[in-house]
Each structure stands twice: as C-alpha cells, then as structure tokens.
Design a protein around this motif. Structure first.
Motif, short mmCIF file in Angstrom:
data_model
loop_
_atom_site.label_atom_id
_atom_site.label_comp_id
_atom_site.label_asym_id
_atom_site.label_seq_id
_atom_site.Cartn_x
_atom_site.Cartn_y
_atom_site.Cartn_z
N ILE A 111 49.52 63.61 41.06
CA ILE A 111 50.42 62.53 41.25
C ILE A 111 51.19 62.73 42.06
O ILE A 111 52.03 63.46 42.83
CB ILE A 111 51.00 64.04 39.87
CG1 ILE A 111 49.99 63.55 38.56
CG2 ILE A 111 52.87 63.02 39.47
CD1 ILE A 111 51.00 65.28 37.22
N PRO A 112 51.89 61.29 42.02
CA PRO A 112 52.33 60.94 42.74
C PRO A 112 54.49 61.20 43.13
O PRO A 112 54.12 61.42 42.03
CB PRO A 112 52.98 59.47 42.74
CG PRO A 112 51.29 59.04 42.23
CD PRO A 112 51.30 59.96 41.25
N ILE A 113 54.52 61.64 44.17
CA ILE A 113 55.68 62.70 44.57
C ILE A 113 56.56 61.70 45.19
O ILE A 113 56.43 60.80 46.01
CB ILE A 113 55.63 63.42 45.18
CG1 ILE A 113 54.88 64.60 44.55
CG2 ILE A 113 57.34 64.88 45.22
CD1 ILE A 113 54.21 65.63 45.79
N ILE A 114 58.13 61.64 44.29
CA ILE A 114 59.26 60.90 45.11
C ILE A 114 60.26 62.15 45.35
O ILE A 114 60.88 62.06 44.07
CB ILE A 114 59.97 59.88 44.04
CG1 ILE A 114 58.47 58.54 43.84
CG2 ILE A 114 60.78 58.99 44.30
CD1 ILE A 114 58.85 57.33 43.00
N ASP A 115 60.93 61.84 46.34
CA ASP A 115 62.12 62.91 47.12
C ASP A 115 63.13 61.88 46.36
O ASP A 115 63.79 60.95 47.08
CB ASP A 115 61.61 63.40 48.09
CG ASP A 115 62.87 64.34 48.37
OD1 ASP A 115 63.98 64.70 47.96
OD2 ASP A 115 63.23 65.01 48.97
N VAL A 116 64.53 62.20 44.89
CA VAL A 116 65.16 61.36 44.79
C VAL A 116 66.13 62.18 45.32
O VAL A 116 67.71 61.69 45.22
CB VAL A 116 65.70 62.11 43.14
CG1 VAL A 116 64.17 60.88 42.30
CG2 VAL A 116 65.61 63.11 43.40
N THR A 117 66.23 62.94 46.30
CA THR A 117 67.64 63.72 47.42
C THR A 117 68.48 62.19 47.26
O THR A 117 70.18 63.08 47.04
CB THR A 117 66.92 63.97 47.91
OG1 THR A 117 66.93 65.43 47.64
CG2 THR A 117 68.35 65.13 48.63
N ARG A 118 68.05 61.48 48.14
CA ARG A 118 68.95 60.46 48.90
C ARG A 118 68.68 59.14 48.31
O ARG A 118 68.84 57.96 49.11
CB ARG A 118 68.66 60.30 49.93
CG ARG A 118 69.50 62.02 50.98
CD ARG A 118 69.14 61.64 52.78
NE ARG A 118 69.41 62.74 53.07
CZ ARG A 118 69.30 63.78 53.22
NH1 ARG A 118 68.21 64.44 52.46
NH2 ARG A 118 69.52 65.30 54.12
N LYS A 119 68.13 58.74 47.22
CA LYS A 119 67.84 57.39 46.73
C LYS A 119 68.44 57.75 44.91
O LYS A 119 69.18 58.44 44.74
CB LYS A 119 66.52 58.04 45.35
CG LYS A 119 65.38 57.39 46.79
CD LYS A 119 64.10 57.83 46.35
CE LYS A 119 62.65 57.40 47.25
NZ LYS A 119 62.67 56.11 48.27
N SER A 120 68.97 56.38 45.04
CA SER A 120 69.88 55.81 44.40
C SER A 120 68.69 55.52 42.28
O SER A 120 67.47 56.16 43.23
CB SER A 120 70.51 54.60 43.82
OG SER A 120 69.62 53.47 43.87
#
Length: 271
Positions: free
Chosen positions: A245-254
């Motif tokens: 499953i693709p992972i996206i780090d949302v820490t610094r994302k709007s």
C-alpha cells in the motif's frame, strides 16, 4: 512597520474560485498582512457602488474580481480608476485569449461553472458517499469506493476524504486502531486505490492533545503517549508494506497536497 491591506474579493458567483486563487497568490508573499472582505453574487452597478463605499472607508484597499458581465466590469474599472483603487480582474486576460484560440465568443454567463450538469451531480454523490463512509462507517459497502484511505488517528484522513469527494472521487477512510484488524478484503484488494497515511509522532502528540482539549477530555491517556503513538505508526507501516500500500507522510503536507498525491496514485493505477 508591516503595512496592512484590505483585500476585496468580488465575484458574480459564490467566490470559491477567487478564494483559491487569492490563497495561491498570497502564498508567494511572506508576511502579507491583510484583511479579507468577500462580495459574492455582484451583478449590479448598485452593488459595485456599495463595494466602493466600503473600500473608501478602509486603508490600502485592493480589489480582485471575477466578473464576466461586460457592463458591470466596465463600471467597476471606471470607478476604481476614479478613486485610484488597485483593481485586478482574474479572468480579464484569459477569456479574450481563449476566445482567440477557440475562435468563438465566450458566453459571459455569471456562475457558468456551477451549471447543474453530470459532473455536478457526480460530486454531490461522491460527497454523500464519503460522509457515509467516514471513519470506518458502512464497511459493508466500502468496496464501492474509488479511493480508500487508511491511517492511525489524526493523520488527516477525514479532511482528505472530503476534499477528494469535492473533486468527484468516492473516497472512504478507515482508522487503524490498536488490536483491531482491517478486513483482508480491503487490504488485499488489487482493484481499488488504497493509500496509507502517516505523520511525525511528535506532531501527532500535539494534534491529539489539542483534540482532547477541544473535547474537554482527560489528557493523560495512551492516546497522547509518544511511545504508544510510535508503536501505532510502526504497526501501520508494517501493514502498509506487507500489502504493498503506498504511504504518504502528511506531516508537512496540506490537505490539498495530500489529495493531489493520492489522485496521482489513483490515475497511475487506472491508466
């Protein structure tokens, strides 16, 4: 001293498009000190007169507008020149250019982007679906989704889901809760776009504490324990990697950036 500007967003429709354009514009100027004033559904000279009266009562007014009716636009330009108020039309450059390229005249119809067409109803259906399938609800029909978002608490699952719905995607999200398993029908599904969200553990501690403050709940729980959050994140990452499953780090994302990444993954998967 940082001068403060009064920015007037003037539209003959809801003003949503102009809001987004202004946010993109504002992001290019650090420390842009401003107050926003919204004037929506402006379609008469009288409304323009009221607008100008407001402008003349504040310091440093700037007008941004999306008006397509020629006579209203002409009156606005005439009056802002008279009062020496900076005034910029977002569509004034693009519409004539497109008329030339397409070799046809624009219809100059206010609210033209809000016509009740198939796409509009598709977005409404997507929004209804995403609200019904928020936070692990209605799992029996979750595989009707276009996109399924997984993640531990406070990784922006819900706002991202709603944003995707507003773009016309049937999106659902499932929280990853310790000691609760997610169905293999979801994890192993090859037809659906499934994405995992993660975030910096320290950032999640702050967000979760703020959440508890809002709810006036007890702070000293495992919900805001840094070590427990790290364990939750590691367990979620293992599940994501095990199931490709693709992972996206949302820490610094709007939310918009996260959604754009998910849409790209979805488009590649379905190309």
């Amino acid at each position: 001293m940082n001068r403060k500007y009064n920015v007037f967003l003037v539209s003959d429709s809801t003003g949503e498009t102009l809001d987004r354009i202004f946010l993109a514009l504002k992001a290019q100027f650090e420390n842009f000190n401003n107050s926003l004033h919204h004037f929506s559904f402006v379609r008469t000279d009288a409304q323009i007169t009221t607008l100008l009266e407001k402008c003349n009562k504040v310091e440093n007014p700037i007008i941004l507008y999306t008006l397509v009716e020629a006579s209203i636009t002409s009156f606005l330009i005439q009056e802002t020149e008279r009062y020496k108020i900076p005034c910029f039309g977002v569509l004034d450059y693009l519409i004539p250019k497109f008329e030339t390229v397409l070799n046809r005249k624009a219809n100059r119809k206010p609210s033209g982007q809000h016509i009740l067409n198939k796409e509009y109803y598709r977005k409404i259906a997507a929004m209804q679906f995403s609200i019904e399938h928020d936070d692990g609800q209605k799992l029996e029909t979750i595989l009707e989704s276009d996109i399924i978002i997984l993640g531990i608490s406070r990784t922006s699952k819900t706002p991202t889901t709603i944003y995707l719905a507003n773009r016309g995607y049937k999106a659902a999200n499932i929280p990853m809760i310790p000691n609760q398993r997610i169905s293999e029908d979801v994890l192993k599904n090859k037809k659906k776009t499934i994405v995992g969200l993660i975030a910096d553990p320290e950032r999640l501690v702050d967000i979760r504490k703020n959440r508890l403050n809002t709810l006036s709940e007890e702070k000293h729980t495992s919900y805001v324990d840094l070590d427990k959050i790290k364990e939750e994140l590691e367990e979620s990452k293992k599940i994501f990697k095990l199931n490709n499953i693709p992972i996206i780090d949302v820490t610094r994302k709007s939310v918009e950036e996260t959604a754009a990444s998910i849409i790209k993954i979805h488009e590649i998967k379905n190309s």
